[in-house]
Write an enzyme that holds these catalytic residues in place. Structure first.
Site, short mmCIF file in Angstrom:
data_model
loop_
_atom_site.label_atom_id
_atom_site.label_comp_id
_atom_site.label_asym_id
_atom_site.label_seq_id
_atom_site.Cartn_x
_atom_site.Cartn_y
_atom_site.Cartn_z
N LYS A 34 1.26 -1.18 -0.53
CA LYS A 34 -0.14 0.61 0.24
C LYS A 34 0.85 0.78 -0.53
O LYS A 34 1.97 0.85 0.37
CB LYS A 34 -0.91 -0.14 1.60
CG LYS A 34 -0.38 -0.22 2.13
CD LYS A 34 -1.69 -0.65 3.60
CE LYS A 34 -0.02 -0.54 5.13
NZ LYS A 34 -0.93 -0.62 6.07
N ARG A 147 -9.93 -0.06 15.81
CA ARG A 147 -9.85 0.25 13.95
C ARG A 147 -10.90 -0.23 13.97
O ARG A 147 -12.03 0.66 13.26
CB ARG A 147 -8.83 0.31 14.24
CG ARG A 147 -8.76 1.93 12.85
CD ARG A 147 -7.32 2.04 12.39
NE ARG A 147 -6.35 0.86 11.87
CZ ARG A 147 -5.13 0.17 11.57
NH1 ARG A 147 -4.33 0.95 11.62
NH2 ARG A 147 -5.04 -1.13 11.30
N TYR A 270 17.49 30.07 7.86
CA TYR A 270 15.60 31.02 8.09
C TYR A 270 15.79 30.61 9.74
O TYR A 270 16.13 30.44 10.23
CB TYR A 270 15.00 30.28 7.56
CG TYR A 270 14.30 30.05 6.75
CD1 TYR A 270 14.13 30.96 5.57
CD2 TYR A 270 14.56 29.06 5.56
CE1 TYR A 270 13.68 31.70 4.26
CE2 TYR A 270 14.43 29.01 3.88
CZ TYR A 270 13.88 30.51 3.61
OH TYR A 270 13.78 31.09 1.95
N MET A 318 12.85 24.18 1.94
CA MET A 318 11.97 23.78 1.17
C MET A 318 13.19 22.55 0.04
O MET A 318 12.85 21.28 -0.18
CB MET A 318 11.75 23.90 -0.34
CG MET A 318 10.56 23.22 -0.40
SD MET A 318 9.20 24.45 -1.58
CE MET A 318 8.27 25.23 -0.57
C1 PLP Z 1 0.06 -1.45 7.00
C2 PLP Z 1 -0.77 -3.15 7.20
C3 PLP Z 1 0.09 -4.11 7.00
C4 PLP Z 1 1.43 -4.36 7.33
O1 PLP Z 1 2.30 -3.55 8.26
P1 PLP Z 1 3.78 -3.84 9.02
O2 PLP Z 1 3.88 -3.55 10.40
O3 PLP Z 1 4.19 -2.64 7.44
O4 PLP Z 1 4.10 -5.16 8.02
C5 PLP Z 1 0.10 -5.56 8.04
N1 PLP Z 1 -1.90 -5.92 7.59
C6 PLP Z 1 -2.73 -4.32 7.45
C7 PLP Z 1 -3.85 -4.76 7.52
C8 PLP Z 1 -2.21 -3.86 7.16
O5 PLP Z 1 -3.05 -3.04 6.74
#
Ligand code: PLP
Length: 374
Positions: A34, A147, A270, A318
């Site tokens: 992701k 969650r 800055y 930046m």
């Molecule tokens: C992001 C995610 C993972 C992976 O998590 P890591 O800590 O990066 O290994 C696994 N399962 C779900 C449902 C996630 O959202």
């Protein structure tokens, strides 16, 4: 002279993936990619790992579509499920696996299934250009993260309704740890117990562990593990994991675009927040918060110049940052500067800045050039 560049090593990714398999030898692996594979380029990461994984896991349907359209024909799991009807229809036509974590998703699935049945009876479905396939649903159970997910007491109800839904080919169970990085805490044990009680009546496959679970909770590996950050050789907590054999797969680097003599008592940058206590040389590095390097990195945060750790001084701007090279330094314009990677662990940088490793890597912006090595 190169500007901010992320160099991603395919061999390190593959090495880390093999290592994950040795940690969880009896589990299938859903590689979680992701957020553009944690900011590392989803296309490269999926191409590099596609012959090794059992599935890819994503958080948005756009990411799933991208992986499929790049030619991957295997399993892709929507870890938060579909967000609306349109996404569900895409999920069905593309044969993605989906999480179902709430009643609204279940109801939508049942509604579309009913429409599908009605049309089928009328013979409409044969004329439709869109074809929907029954898919795999991962029923998400809340075991303490609070969650996403249904309560353990609701599992039987959801299970039966999914079983009777014509668009559901198979069911699997999934949950997520909230404190698996705390090896001393008993919270993870409680989550494991709650998960096992909830799924005990069923024979379907299970998944509970992400990176921390893979490394520290072997009793929670079950049928599928879901590594994300450790595929990149980066720790899911503060301590580096190189001692476990992981190799950092990403190096973030840039160059010195100026080296300047600097007088004691003079400030830099800055707000003039830092004033040099001595005569020195200041290096100007071509990377800043416009590339995703945190603006709040405090003075003293390390960067690597010609193998030496030198501190950031003054505010990160930046497009640039300034570092104290020292009066006797020989560093020249054009020399490479490493912000994190193999010789400067991201864990050390994250600790100095006070952020988590995940945030550092996912915040890199598209301006950063990405290079790939085998
Ligand atoms: C992001 C995610 C993972 C992976 O998590 P890591 O800590 O990066 O290994 C696994 N399962 C779900 C449902 C996630 O959202």
């Amino acid at each position: 002279m190169k500007p901010a560049t992320a160099t991603i090593s395919g061999s390190a990714l593959r090495h880390n993936f093999q290592l994950i398999k040795s940690f969880a030898p009896d589990s299938k692996v859903c590689a979680v990619v992701k957020a553009n594979a944690y900011g590392q380029s989803i296309g490269f990461v999926t191409k590099t790992l596609e012959d090794m994984v059992d599935a890819f896991g994503v958080a948005r349907i756009k990411e799933a579509l991208e992986i499929q359209e790049s030619g991957f024909a295997g399993k892709i799991i929507l870890l938060e499920g579909f967000f609306d009807r349109e996404e569900l229809l895409k999920t069905l036509s593309r044969r993605f696996d989906t999480v179902v974590h709430c009643i609204e998703q279940l109801e939508l699935l049942e509604q579309v299934a009913q429409e599908w049945l009605n049309e089928k009876e009328k013979g409409f479905w044969q004329r439709k250009t869109k074809i929907y396939f029954p898919i795999t649903v991962w029923l998400k159970i809340d075991t303490g993260m609070h969650r996403l997910g249904i309560d353990p007491e609701q599992v039987e109800l959801f299970y039966q309704r999914l079983k009777h839904c014509v668009l559901v080919k198979e069911i699997k169970f999934i949950s997520h740890f909230s404190r698996a990085d705390e090896i001393e805490s008993d919270y993870t044990e409680k989550q494991i117990k709650m998960f096992e009680q909830a799924v005990q009546p069923y024979s379907e496959e299970r998944s509970l562990s992400a990176s921390n679970g893979i490394l520290y909770w072997p009793q929670a590996h079950y049928d599928w593990v879901r590594p994300g950050i450790i595929m990149h050789g980066i720790s899911p907590h503060q301590q580096p994991i190189s001692d476990l054999g992981f190799q950092p797969a990403i190096t973030l680097s840039s160059s010195l675009i100026a080296v300047r003599n600097h007088k004691a008592g003079e400030p830099v940058g800055y707000g003039a927040g830092w004033v040099s206590p001595r005569d020195t040389k200041i290096g100007v590095v071509a990377i800043g918060y416009g590339d995703g390097y945190p603006r709040n990195a405090p003075e003293g945060t390390p960067v690597l110049v010609n193998g030496r750790r030198v501190p950031i001084v003054g505010r990160v701007s930046m497009d640039m940052m300034t570092v104290d090279l020292g009066l006797d330094s020989q560093d020249k314009v054009g020399d490479e500067v490493i912000l994190w990677g193999r010789d400067l662990l991201i864990e050390d940088v994250a600790k100095a800045i006070g952020v988590i490793n995940y945030e550092l890597i996912t915040k890199l912006t598209p301006r950063v050039i990405t290079e790939y090595t085998t």
